[in-house]
Scaffold this motif. Structure first.
Motif, PDB file in Angstrom:
ATOM      1  N   PHE A 141       0.824  -1.211   0.000  1.00 34.06           N
ATOM      2  CA  PHE A 141       0.000   0.000   0.000  1.00 34.06           C
ATOM      3  C   PHE A 141       0.855   1.255   0.000  1.00 34.06           C
ATOM      4  O   PHE A 141       0.464   2.272  -0.556  1.00 34.06           O
ATOM      5  N   LEU A 142       2.024   1.174   0.596  1.00 31.98           N
ATOM      6  CA  LEU A 142       2.901   2.341   0.646  1.00 31.98           C
ATOM      7  C   LEU A 142       3.684   2.551  -0.643  1.00 31.98           C
ATOM      8  O   LEU A 142       3.982   3.683  -1.014  1.00 31.98           O
ATOM      9  N   HIS A 143       4.025   1.449  -1.337  1.00 30.26           N
ATOM     10  CA  HIS A 143       4.971   1.557  -2.442  1.00 30.26           C
ATOM     11  C   HIS A 143       4.481   1.051  -3.797  1.00 30.26           C
ATOM     12  O   HIS A 143       5.182   1.221  -4.785  1.00 30.26           O
ATOM     13  N   SER A 144       3.318   0.399  -3.844  1.00 29.83           N
ATOM     14  CA  SER A 144       2.865  -0.201  -5.102  1.00 29.83           C
ATOM     15  C   SER A 144       1.605   0.475  -5.609  1.00 29.83           C
ATOM     16  O   SER A 144       0.825   1.034  -4.833  1.00 29.83           O
ATOM     17  N   THR A 145       1.398   0.353  -6.899  1.00 33.34           N
ATOM     18  CA  THR A 145       0.172   0.865  -7.508  1.00 33.34           C
ATOM     19  C   THR A 145      -0.942  -0.157  -7.303  1.00 33.34           C
ATOM     20  O   THR A 145      -0.670  -1.338  -7.061  1.00 33.34           O
ATOM     21  N   PRO A 146      -2.190   0.277  -7.426  1.00 33.81           N
ATOM     22  CA  PRO A 146      -3.292  -0.694  -7.352  1.00 33.81           C
ATOM     23  C   PRO A 146      -3.141  -1.811  -8.389  1.00 33.81           C
ATOM     24  O   PRO A 146      -3.452  -2.967  -8.106  1.00 33.81           O
ATOM     25  N   GLU A 147      -2.620  -1.478  -9.558  1.00 37.12           N
ATOM     26  CA  GLU A 147      -2.412  -2.493 -10.593  1.00 37.12           C
ATOM     27  C   GLU A 147      -1.384  -3.533 -10.144  1.00 37.12           C
ATOM     28  O   GLU A 147      -1.569  -4.732 -10.355  1.00 37.12           O
ATOM     29  N   SER A 148      -0.324  -3.088  -9.497  1.00 39.98           N
ATOM     30  CA  SER A 148       0.680  -4.025  -8.970  1.00 39.98           C
ATOM     31  C   SER A 148       0.097  -4.893  -7.865  1.00 39.98           C
ATOM     32  O   SER A 148       0.370  -6.090  -7.792  1.00 39.98           O
ATOM     33  N   ARG A 149      -0.718  -4.289  -6.991  1.00 45.90           N
ATOM     34  CA  ARG A 149      -1.355  -5.060  -5.914  1.00 45.90           C
ATOM     35  C   ARG A 149      -2.301  -6.105  -6.499  1.00 45.90           C
ATOM     36  O   ARG A 149      -2.364  -7.239  -6.015  1.00 45.90           O
ATOM     37  N   TYR A 150      -3.012  -5.734  -7.556  1.00 44.74           N
ATOM     38  CA  TYR A 150      -3.910  -6.687  -8.210  1.00 44.74           C
ATOM     39  C   TYR A 150      -3.103  -7.841  -8.812  1.00 44.74           C
ATOM     40  O   TYR A 150      -3.478  -9.006  -8.671  1.00 44.74           O
ATOM     41  N   GLN A 151      -1.986  -7.531  -9.439  1.00 46.63           N
ATOM     42  CA  GLN A 151      -1.149  -8.573 -10.039  1.00 46.63           C
ATOM     43  C   GLN A 151      -0.606  -9.518  -8.968  1.00 46.63           C
ATOM     44  O   GLN A 151      -0.564 -10.728  -9.165  1.00 46.63           O
ATOM     45  N   GLU A 152      -0.200  -8.975  -7.816  1.00 44.34           N
ATOM     46  CA  GLU A 152       0.281  -9.818  -6.715  1.00 44.34           C
ATOM     47  C   GLU A 152      -0.802 -10.788  -6.257  1.00 44.34           C
ATOM     48  O   GLU A 152      -0.531 -11.956  -5.990  1.00 44.34           O
ATOM     49  N   LEU A 153      -2.031 -10.288  -6.180  1.00 41.00           N
ATOM     50  CA  LEU A 153      -3.148 -11.137  -5.775  1.00 41.00           C
ATOM     51  C   LEU A 153      -3.414 -12.215  -6.824  1.00 41.00           C
ATOM     52  O   LEU A 153      -3.644 -13.371  -6.492  1.00 41.00           O
ATOM     53  N   LEU A 154      -3.337 -11.847  -8.094  1.00 40.32           N
ATOM     54  CA  LEU A 154      -3.499 -12.821  -9.176  1.00 40.32           C
ATOM     55  C   LEU A 154      -2.419 -13.897  -9.103  1.00 40.32           C
ATOM     56  O   LEU A 154      -2.702 -15.077  -9.275  1.00 40.32           O
ATOM     57  N   ASP A 155      -1.197 -13.469  -8.866  1.00 37.37           N
ATOM     58  CA  ASP A 155      -0.078 -14.414  -8.784  1.00 37.37           C
ATOM     59  C   ASP A 155      -0.274 -15.394  -7.623  1.00 37.37           C
ATOM     60  O   ASP A 155       0.153 -16.541  -7.709  1.00 37.37           O
ATOM     61  N   ARG A 156      -0.918 -14.931  -6.577  1.00 36.46           N
ATOM     62  CA  ARG A 156      -1.118 -15.775  -5.398  1.00 36.46           C
ATOM     63  C   ARG A 156      -2.128 -16.882  -5.668  1.00 36.46           C
ATOM     64  O   ARG A 156      -1.903 -18.025  -5.292  1.00 36.46           O
ATOM     65  N   ASN A 157      -3.255 -16.534  -6.308  1.00 39.18           N
ATOM     66  CA  ASN A 157      -4.278 -17.566  -6.527  1.00 39.18           C
ATOM     67  C   ASN A 157      -5.293 -17.087  -7.557  1.00 39.18           C
ATOM     68  O   ASN A 157      -6.429 -16.767  -7.219  1.00 39.18           O
TER      69      ASN A 157
END
Length: 187
Positions: A141-157
């Motif tokens: 939340f401090l360093h990533s864009t919402p798009e990056s956070r979404y990609q991390e969630l996609l990568d997880r599951n």
């Protein structure tokens, strides 16, 4: 139960004796979609291993649900702050689909810690990993864009994520559902 043992073996292999004391402490529970594992105001005295299902961890602020985490098969789910302090939870934990969990009570866990040194070490490793998960979320939340956070969630599951309603994903990412639609369209 072997799924749970395999998870623990990633941190610290358990002897058969340790596992034989540990396994009976887990209580199997089946939950329906929208069942609560814990509600705001209740104390959390357990940790649960998810064998099947998806859970969301959220709170309500000014009438709006704020999703702070999702938990998938192979994850442990709890309100760790309430678990440690005995204070009431400020969050809800809700199943998003029919689920199977294995719960262990804090009292049983403490008895195992006293009986087996390895169990205490295992608990420390798990607590450290929970901390790292929370720290990673805060950093995103401090360093990533919402798009990056979404990609991390996609990568997880990504497969199970398709079963999570868009408004919940948007809340988790800290964005509006319309913004999430635009992010998805770019992927």
């Amino acid at each position: 139960m072997e799924q749970i043992r395999a998870y623990f073996n990633n941190f610290l292999p358990l002897t058969d004796n340790e596992w034989n004391d540990f396994a009976p402490c887990f209580q199997k529970e089946e939950l329906k979609k929208k069942d609560f594992l814990i509600r705001q105001g209740e104390s959390c005295d357990f940790i649960a291993f998810i064998a099947e299902g998806i859970f969301r961890f959220y709170y309500v602020q000014e009438g709006e649900e704020k999703v702070t985490a999702f938990f998938f098969p192979g994850d442990f789910v709890t309100n760790y702050r309430s678990f440690l302090t005995g204070k009431p939870s400020e969050h809800y934990i809700e199943s998003l689909k029919p689920s199977v969990i294995y719960k262990i009570k804090k009292t049983d866990l403490n008895l195992l810690y006293e009986k087996h040194k390895n169990m205490e070490r295992l608990g420390r490793f798990i607590a450290e990993n929970l901390y790292l998960t929370v720290a990673k979320r805060l950093d995103s939340f401090l360093h990533s864009t919402p798009e990056s956070r979404y990609q991390e969630l996609l990568d997880r599951n990504s497969k199970l994520l398709q079963e999570v309603p868009q408004y919940m994903l948007a809340s988790y990412l800290g964005i509006q559902p319309e913004t999430l639609s635009r992010i998805r369209a770019r992927k």
